[in-house]
Scaffold this active site. Structure first.
Site, PDB file in Angstrom:
ATOM      1  N   HIS A  43     101.804  46.424  83.129  1.00  0.00           N
ATOM      2  CA  HIS A  43     101.517  47.709  83.775  1.00  0.00           C
ATOM      3  C   HIS A  43     100.099  47.775  84.312  1.00  0.00           C
ATOM      4  O   HIS A  43      99.295  46.870  84.090  1.00  0.00           O
ATOM      5  CB  HIS A  43     101.793  48.881  82.819  1.00  0.00           C
ATOM      6  CG  HIS A  43     100.968  48.905  81.568  1.00  0.00           C
ATOM      7  ND1 HIS A  43      99.612  49.096  81.553  1.00  0.00           N
ATOM      8  CD2 HIS A  43     101.344  48.783  80.267  1.00  0.00           C
ATOM      9  CE1 HIS A  43      99.170  49.103  80.305  1.00  0.00           C
ATOM     10  NE2 HIS A  43     100.210  48.904  79.508  1.00  0.00           N
ATOM     11  N   CYS A  84     101.171  45.470  75.418  1.00  0.00           N
ATOM     12  CA  CYS A  84     101.533  45.224  76.811  1.00  0.00           C
ATOM     13  C   CYS A  84     100.527  44.290  77.477  1.00  0.00           C
ATOM     14  O   CYS A  84      99.516  43.920  76.893  1.00  0.00           O
ATOM     15  CB  CYS A  84     101.590  46.546  77.581  1.00  0.00           C
ATOM     16  SG  CYS A  84     102.906  47.654  77.009  1.00  0.00           S
TER      17      CYS A  84
END
Length: 165
Positions: free
Chosen positions: A123, A140
């Site tokens: 992301h 992430c």
């Protein structure tokens, strides 16, 4: 006079959104056939066969060393997964999902009586100007907003991703 102001206002309202750049880009180059992440070097590569199309400096989970085992451990998984979904409304600009946890990850966590976690994504929202604040995610892989726009356009669902230590 009021009619003219209404017409000009309507035209301006129609033009302004058209001037705002979209976060959704188009990509017409060679297909990305594989994504490789090297955690220790903080690098991610988008590949077409054996050719690097793009390279990125990345941020990881706040506990970057080692494989992700449990929800909340702050680690980024290691191994081979797939890009399996995309989120155009991500609170991190845009995101593409990684198929963690796999069967092995779930079995290990269950054996330990814990949840393996999930919702692991590549992301945006990484700001390379922030010195000393790398590795801030919950597991992430983060790039800048501009970079995730490229990744989102280039990497399709079903693309394998190899995450190395």
């Amino acid at each position: 006079m009021k009619r003219r102001a209404l017409i000009l206002g309507g035209v301006a309202a129609a033009i302004v959104p058209a001037c705002t750049p979209s976060k959704f880009k188009r990509y017409n180059g060679p297909a990305v056939t594989f994504v490789v992440v090297n955690k220790s070097q903080r690098q991610m590569f988008l590949l077409h066969k054996d050719r690097v199309l793009k390279a990125y400096t990345i941020d990881l989970g706040f506990a970057p060393i080692g494989h992700k085992f449990f929800e909340g451990d702050g680690r980024t998984p290691e191994g081979v997964y797939l890009i399996d979904r995309r989120n155009p409304n991500s609170k991190f600009h845009l995101s593409v999902g990684i198929s963690y946890p796999n069967e092995k990850d779930r079995a290990f966590a269950e054996e330990m009586g814990k949840s393996p976690g999930g919702d692991i994504f590549i992301h945006g929202n990484s700001d390379k100007r922030k010195k000393g604040q790398n590795d801030w995610t919950w597991g992430c892989i983060a790039v800048t907003d501009k970079e995730i726009e490229d990744v989102y356009a280039m990497v399709g669902d079903g693309t394998p991703i190899q995450i190395n230590p």
